[in-house]
Design a protein around this motif. Sequence first.
Motif, PDB file in Angstrom:
ATOM      1  N   GLN A   1      56.316   5.919  25.096  1.00  0.00           N
ATOM      2  CA  GLN A   1      57.364   5.225  25.852  1.00  0.00           C
ATOM      3  C   GLN A   1      57.262   5.548  27.342  1.00  0.00           C
ATOM      4  N   ARG A   2      57.000   6.814  27.661  1.00  0.00           N
ATOM      5  CA  ARG A   2      56.870   7.208  29.067  1.00  0.00           C
ATOM      6  C   ARG A   2      55.690   6.498  29.705  1.00  0.00           C
ATOM      7  N   ALA A   3      54.557   6.432  29.000  1.00  0.00           N
ATOM      8  CA  ALA A   3      53.381   5.757  29.539  1.00  0.00           C
ATOM      9  C   ALA A   3      53.676   4.278  29.805  1.00  0.00           C
ATOM     10  N   ALA A   4      54.425   3.645  28.905  1.00  0.00           N
ATOM     11  CA  ALA A   4      54.783   2.233  29.096  1.00  0.00           C
ATOM     12  C   ALA A   4      55.707   2.067  30.297  1.00  0.00           C
ATOM     13  N   LEU A   5      56.666   2.988  30.447  1.00  0.00           N
ATOM     14  CA  LEU A   5      57.581   2.898  31.591  1.00  0.00           C
ATOM     15  C   LEU A   5      56.850   3.124  32.914  1.00  0.00           C
ATOM     16  N   VAL A   6      55.923   4.064  32.926  1.00  0.00           N
ATOM     17  CA  VAL A   6      55.146   4.321  34.146  1.00  0.00           C
ATOM     18  C   VAL A   6      54.289   3.107  34.472  1.00  0.00           C
ATOM     19  N   ALA A   7      53.704   2.487  33.456  1.00  0.00           N
ATOM     20  CA  ALA A   7      52.854   1.322  33.689  1.00  0.00           C
ATOM     21  C   ALA A   7      53.654   0.148  34.249  1.00  0.00           C
ATOM     22  N   ASN A   8      54.925   0.026  33.864  1.00  0.00           N
ATOM     23  CA  ASN A   8      55.751  -1.094  34.317  1.00  0.00           C
ATOM     24  C   ASN A   8      56.559  -0.779  35.568  1.00  0.00           C
ATOM     25  N   SER A   9      56.525   0.464  36.038  1.00  0.00           N
ATOM     26  CA  SER A   9      57.352   0.828  37.184  1.00  0.00           C
ATOM     27  C   SER A   9      56.752   0.294  38.476  1.00  0.00           C
ATOM     28  N   LYS A  10      57.615   0.193  39.457  1.00  0.00           N
ATOM     29  CA  LYS A  10      57.216  -0.325  40.769  1.00  0.00           C
ATOM     30  C   LYS A  10      57.565   0.712  41.827  1.00  0.00           C
ATOM     31  N   LEU A  11      57.040   0.513  42.994  1.00  0.00           N
ATOM     32  CA  LEU A  11      57.363   1.373  44.128  1.00  0.00           C
ATOM     33  C   LEU A  11      58.806   1.113  44.552  1.00  0.00           C
ATOM     34  N   PRO A  12      59.442   2.040  45.274  1.00  0.00           N
ATOM     35  CA  PRO A  12      60.822   1.804  45.722  1.00  0.00           C
ATOM     36  C   PRO A  12      60.973   0.523  46.539  1.00  0.00           C
ATOM     37  N   SER A  13      59.899   0.071  47.175  1.00  0.00           N
ATOM     38  CA  SER A  13      59.951  -1.166  47.957  1.00  0.00           C
ATOM     39  C   SER A  13      59.930  -2.404  47.063  1.00  0.00           C
TER      40      SER A  13
ATOM     41  N   LEU B   1      58.598   8.827  38.730  1.00  0.00           N
ATOM     42  CA  LEU B   1      59.664   9.826  38.602  1.00  0.00           C
ATOM     43  C   LEU B   1      60.480   9.932  39.877  1.00  0.00           C
ATOM     44  N   ALA B   2      59.829   9.850  41.022  1.00  0.00           N
ATOM     45  CA  ALA B   2      60.560   9.900  42.300  1.00  0.00           C
ATOM     46  C   ALA B   2      61.501   8.699  42.416  1.00  0.00           C
ATOM     47  N   ALA B   3      61.011   7.523  42.039  1.00  0.00           N
ATOM     48  CA  ALA B   3      61.851   6.323  42.079  1.00  0.00           C
ATOM     49  C   ALA B   3      63.018   6.448  41.108  1.00  0.00           C
ATOM     50  N   ALA B   4      62.760   7.032  39.928  1.00  0.00           N
ATOM     51  CA  ALA B   4      63.839   7.216  38.949  1.00  0.00           C
ATOM     52  C   ALA B   4      64.883   8.192  39.479  1.00  0.00           C
ATOM     53  N   HIS B   5      64.452   9.269  40.145  1.00  0.00           N
ATOM     54  CA  HIS B   5      65.409  10.232  40.703  1.00  0.00           C
ATOM     55  C   HIS B   5      66.262   9.594  41.795  1.00  0.00           C
ATOM     56  N   VAL B   6      65.661   8.735  42.608  1.00  0.00           N
ATOM     57  CA  VAL B   6      66.419   8.034  43.649  1.00  0.00           C
ATOM     58  C   VAL B   6      67.472   7.139  43.003  1.00  0.00           C
ATOM     59  N   THR B   7      67.083   6.411  41.967  1.00  0.00           N
ATOM     60  CA  THR B   7      68.022   5.520  41.270  1.00  0.00           C
ATOM     61  C   THR B   7      69.159   6.320  40.633  1.00  0.00           C
ATOM     62  N   ILE B   8      68.830   7.446  40.023  1.00  0.00           N
ATOM     63  CA  ILE B   8      69.859   8.278  39.390  1.00  0.00           C
ATOM     64  C   ILE B   8      70.839   8.797  40.434  1.00  0.00           C
TER      65      ILE B   8
END
Length: 159
Positions: A77-89, A107-114
Amino acid sequence: MASQDSQQQTATSIPPPSLDRQSRSSPGPPSQSETATPLSQIQSDPVEPPPQLTPRLQALATKKANHEATLEALKTQRAALVANSKLPSGLAMPDSWTEDEKTRSALAAAHVTIKEHITLLHKYNEIKDIGQGLMGLIADSRGARVAAVMEDYGMGEKD
């Protein structure tokens, strides 16, 4: 003086250790006088089945297997989420990045969102507290219960 004589007699009466092959603690190579037993004459013990696991060990083994399966599912699941994630921009991650770089960026983008969500929750709770305080003031000025005032304004208990 007599004790010294008895000590000398005792010391001289102990024979030196034997150097023959049979008195050593570690076996050496077989001598020529020893004959090897042919394989056909060696009787093998029947193979015993492995000992039965106790119910507790069985439960622990099952629990371990479940945890390992959960871990593998989470890794997938983590690999799928990383593959689908985008940059903060909002742009896609560059293909030239390694998996570690992509994971760190995700992970950095997820921490910003949290952190943004936590900030919004704090603001919401402050506004809700202010609204409840105002409802309490209105209820005091009317001499009514807060629940009755909330009903007058179309609000439920969970609002």
